[in-house]
Motif scaffolding. Structure first.
Motif, mmCIF file in Angstrom:
data_model
loop_
_atom_site.group_PDB
_atom_site.id
_atom_site.type_symbol
_atom_site.label_atom_id
_atom_site.label_comp_id
_atom_site.label_asym_id
_atom_site.label_seq_id
_atom_site.Cartn_x
_atom_site.Cartn_y
_atom_site.Cartn_z
ATOM 1 N N PHE A 105 18.033 10.132 6.099
ATOM 2 C CA PHE A 105 17.953 9.183 7.733
ATOM 3 C C PHE A 105 16.926 8.690 7.921
ATOM 4 O O PHE A 105 15.971 8.835 6.877
ATOM 5 N N VAL A 106 16.424 7.064 8.372
ATOM 6 C CA VAL A 106 15.563 6.580 8.275
ATOM 7 C C VAL A 106 14.515 7.900 9.329
ATOM 8 O O VAL A 106 14.931 8.698 9.980
ATOM 9 N N TYR A 107 13.271 8.097 8.338
ATOM 10 C CA TYR A 107 12.036 9.116 9.185
ATOM 11 C C TYR A 107 11.203 7.992 9.371
ATOM 12 O O TYR A 107 10.927 6.970 8.498
ATOM 13 N N GLN A 108 10.406 8.038 10.278
ATOM 14 C CA GLN A 108 9.204 6.999 10.433
ATOM 15 C C GLN A 108 8.366 8.155 11.632
ATOM 16 O O GLN A 108 8.408 8.190 12.837
ATOM 17 N N ASP A 150 1.080 -1.019 0.304
ATOM 18 C CA ASP A 150 -0.105 -0.096 -0.236
ATOM 19 C C ASP A 150 0.453 1.165 -0.194
ATOM 20 O O ASP A 150 1.900 1.321 0.892
ATOM 21 N N GLY A 151 1.404 2.196 -1.379
ATOM 22 C CA GLY A 151 1.921 3.150 -1.256
ATOM 23 C C GLY A 151 1.689 4.358 0.015
ATOM 24 O O GLY A 151 2.559 5.569 -0.273
ATOM 25 N N GLU A 152 0.535 4.321 -0.271
ATOM 26 C CA GLU A 152 0.050 5.853 0.756
ATOM 27 C C GLU A 152 0.927 5.235 1.987
ATOM 28 O O GLU A 152 0.762 6.511 3.281
ATOM 29 N N GLY A 153 1.418 4.359 2.618
ATOM 30 C CA GLY A 153 2.248 3.865 3.527
ATOM 31 C C GLY A 153 3.499 4.753 3.290
ATOM 32 O O GLY A 153 4.440 4.430 4.735
ATOM 33 N N ALA A 154 3.672 4.277 2.501
ATOM 34 C CA ALA A 154 5.061 6.069 2.378
ATOM 35 C C ALA A 154 4.751 7.025 3.063
ATOM 36 O O ALA A 154 6.132 7.514 3.047
ATOM 37 N N ALA A 155 4.056 7.680 3.213
ATOM 38 C CA ALA A 155 4.222 8.837 4.454
ATOM 39 C C ALA A 155 4.750 8.657 5.655
ATOM 40 O O ALA A 155 5.470 9.655 5.912
ATOM 41 N N TYR A 156 4.801 7.432 6.034
ATOM 42 C CA TYR A 156 5.192 6.939 7.399
ATOM 43 C C TYR A 156 6.022 6.733 7.574
ATOM 44 O O TYR A 156 6.717 6.233 8.514
ATOM 45 N N LEU A 157 6.931 6.382 6.287
ATOM 46 C CA LEU A 157 8.075 5.420 6.740
ATOM 47 C C LEU A 157 8.866 5.230 5.444
ATOM 48 O O LEU A 157 8.787 4.761 4.441
ATOM 49 N N HIS A 158 9.836 6.890 4.954
ATOM 50 C CA HIS A 158 10.399 6.638 4.414
ATOM 51 C C HIS A 158 12.313 7.472 4.887
ATOM 52 O O HIS A 158 12.191 7.656 6.111
ATOM 53 N N MET A 159 12.357 8.010 3.570
ATOM 54 C CA MET A 159 13.450 9.247 4.023
ATOM 55 C C MET A 159 13.527 9.675 2.204
ATOM 56 O O MET A 159 13.094 9.385 1.710
ATOM 57 N N GLY A 201 8.919 -31.531 8.208
ATOM 58 C CA GLY A 201 7.459 -31.335 8.431
ATOM 59 C C GLY A 201 7.230 -30.673 8.969
ATOM 60 O O GLY A 201 6.029 -30.176 8.725
ATOM 61 N N ASP A 202 8.251 -29.558 10.102
ATOM 62 C CA ASP A 202 7.103 -28.664 10.199
ATOM 63 C C ASP A 202 7.010 -28.001 10.082
ATOM 64 O O ASP A 202 7.509 -27.309 8.399
ATOM 65 N N LYS A 203 6.254 -26.718 10.339
ATOM 66 C CA LYS A 203 4.587 -25.627 9.584
ATOM 67 C C LYS A 203 5.267 -24.789 10.552
ATOM 68 O O LYS A 203 5.147 -24.254 11.704
ATOM 69 N N LEU A 204 5.728 -23.597 9.558
ATOM 70 C CA LEU A 204 6.172 -22.474 10.059
ATOM 71 C C LEU A 204 5.613 -20.929 8.855
ATOM 72 O O LEU A 204 5.329 -21.522 7.990
ATOM 73 N N ILE A 205 5.130 -20.078 9.766
ATOM 74 C CA ILE A 205 4.617 -18.915 9.388
ATOM 75 C C ILE A 205 5.560 -18.428 9.713
ATOM 76 O O ILE A 205 6.120 -17.924 10.180
ATOM 77 N N ILE A 206 6.388 -17.081 8.133
ATOM 78 C CA ILE A 206 7.283 -16.649 8.598
ATOM 79 C C ILE A 206 6.673 -15.314 7.219
ATOM 80 O O ILE A 206 5.179 -15.061 6.999
ATOM 81 N N THR A 207 6.367 -13.785 8.945
ATOM 82 C CA THR A 207 5.448 -12.827 8.244
ATOM 83 C C THR A 207 6.454 -11.338 8.181
ATOM 84 O O THR A 207 7.064 -10.929 9.378
ATOM 85 N N ALA A 208 5.815 -10.899 8.013
ATOM 86 C CA ALA A 208 6.555 -9.553 7.833
ATOM 87 C C ALA A 208 5.676 -8.037 7.803
ATOM 88 O O ALA A 208 4.836 -8.346 6.976
ATOM 89 N N PHE A 209 5.905 -6.687 7.898
ATOM 90 C CA PHE A 209 5.541 -5.778 7.882
ATOM 91 C C PHE A 209 7.066 -4.828 7.763
ATOM 92 O O PHE A 209 7.048 -4.638 8.283
ATOM 93 N N GLY A 210 6.637 -3.279 6.181
ATOM 94 C CA GLY A 210 7.802 -2.858 6.682
ATOM 95 C C GLY A 210 7.704 -1.827 5.301
ATOM 96 O O GLY A 210 6.182 -1.751 5.390
ATOM 97 N N GLY A 211 8.187 -0.443 5.121
ATOM 98 C CA GLY A 211 8.590 0.075 4.723
ATOM 99 C C GLY A 211 7.237 0.387 3.345
ATOM 100 O O GLY A 211 7.849 -1.302 2.322
ATOM 101 N N GLY A 212 6.876 0.664 2.171
ATOM 102 C CA GLY A 212 6.028 0.275 1.339
ATOM 103 C C GLY A 212 4.517 1.165 1.064
ATOM 104 O O GLY A 212 4.285 2.223 0.623
#
Ligand code: UT7
Length: 331
Positions: free
Chosen positions: A218-221, A189-198, A308-319
């Motif tokens: 620098f990182v702005y958040q 969601d490109g609207e999120g760029a406003a909250y986390l960007h350089m 055989g282990d089932k893993l869920i990998i999850t992430a959230f970040g800039g964008g």
């Protein structure tokens, strides 16, 4: 779904030696060990001090460990994807620099810029090259030298991030039920760029003396907005992924989340009713290494996983970018 699945056949992490503790941060900005630990779970982060080292060196450090562990012949590597927002240069990409540094003469590659979701986006991209039979050995790395884009005068961001990364080797599975990257939900969601960007340095606002003086490289958040969106985004993508695959939370052995803030990780677990003890967390040692957190976490907890282990990998970040990936561990 095709009959070939991509499996992870090895993982390694790498961080620079130098450590910045919360006590060290107290000397740089007005903060406290108590505030940092209680608000984020972070105790320390690793920082690269050598001015001649860059993100490619973090990736090479991880690949060297992977080669040592698995006996991988670098000449057999077909492709390298590097997830990063702190590539050695704005251009060219870091992946081909990595290939040259490790002597992977038969490999090509490119970088994926999806901030903290970069590793999962790269993992899914690479898995498609394996599933289609196009390539047989792909290195997927996530790494960021965050110290190169942090304002050590801004206490709201500099305490959060560190340098580090990791790599996995993806190969086709050799057995019908040999596990693999089963499915993914990826979102943006490109609207999120406003909250986390350089703020500057891109084509929208090229580097000038003024942008440097205004500390715009620098990182702005806006932390609170990102905090809420991260819990919602990761929780919803995990729920969608489970539903798509007719799975319940009880079917999942471990949740491997992007390590941004311990409160976010427990927030996600509580939101979806996932047991906190199955959420793998190592943020206390590294802080947020952006694209590096997930391979570093897989590497640190590799010994816990069994075939055989089932893993869920999850992430959230800039964008904003976010998502979840269902992985069946293969060894
Ligand atoms: O990986 C990419 C995605 N990023 C994330 O997921 C990060 C998401 N955000 C967060 O993790 C949190 O929002 C932070 C850790 C960044 C901040 O925690 P918070 O609980 O949301 O704190 P806040 O921003 O609401 O600030 C609370 C107070 C403020 O003071 P006032 O206005 O209440 O007087 C801040 O100025 O804490 C202050 N503060 C600090 N105090 C001591 C902010 N940073 C610091 C600090 N030390 N380092």
């Amino acid at each position: 779904m095709g009959s070939i699945k991509a499996i992870i056949t090895g993982v390694a992490g790498y961080v620079p030696d130098e450590i910045l503790t919360n006590k060290d941060m107290e000397k740089l900005v007005e903060t406290s060990d108590e505030w940092i630990q209680s608000r984020t779970g972070i105790k320390q982060r690793h920082i690269e001090r050598d001015p001649d080292k860059a993100t490619s060196d973090l990736v090479v450090g991880a690949i060297n460990k992977l080669v040592e562990k698995t006996g991988l012949d670098v000449l057999e590597i077909d492709m390298i994807i590097v997830a990063t927002i702190t590539g050695d240069h704005t251009f060219p990409d870091t992946a081909n620099i990595v290939a040259s540094k490790i002597g992977a003469k038969n490999a090509f590659g490119y970088d994926i810029n999806a901030a903290c979701s970069g590793f999962i986006f790269s993992l899914v991209t690479a898995s498609k090259f394996i599933e289609t039979g196009t390539y047989k050995k792909i290195l997927v790395a996530g790494a960021d030298q965050m110290s190169s884009i942090l304002d050590y005068e801004d206490r709201t961001t500099c305490i959060l991030f560190g340098d580090g990364g990791g790599v996995v080797l993806l190969e086709p599975n050799q057995e019908p039920d040999g596990g693999g990257i089963h499915d993914a939900v990826l979102r943006g969601d490109g609207e999120g760029a406003a909250y986390l960007h350089m703020k500057a340095g891109g084509s929208k606002k090229p580097t000038t003396v003024e942008t440097v003086m205004a500390r715009e490289h620098f990182v702005y958040q806006e932390g609170r907005v990102v905090f809420k969106a991260a819990i919602k985004g990761m929780s919803e993508s995990i729920s969608t992924l489970l539903e798509k695959n007719n799975l319940d939370i009880a079917d999942i052995d471990y949740l491997i989340p992007h390590q941004a803030n311990k409160r976010i990780l427990y927030g996600v677990a509580d939101y979806i009713g996932f047991p906190r003890e199955k959420v793998l967390i190592n943020i206390e040692n590294y802080g947020n290494t952006t694209a590096g957190t997930i391979p570093l976490c897989l590497s640190d907890f590799e010994g816990n996983f069994k075939k055989g282990d089932k893993l869920i990998i999850t992430a959230f970040g800039g964008g904003f970018t976010w998502g979840a990936v269902l992985v069946e561990w293969a060894y």
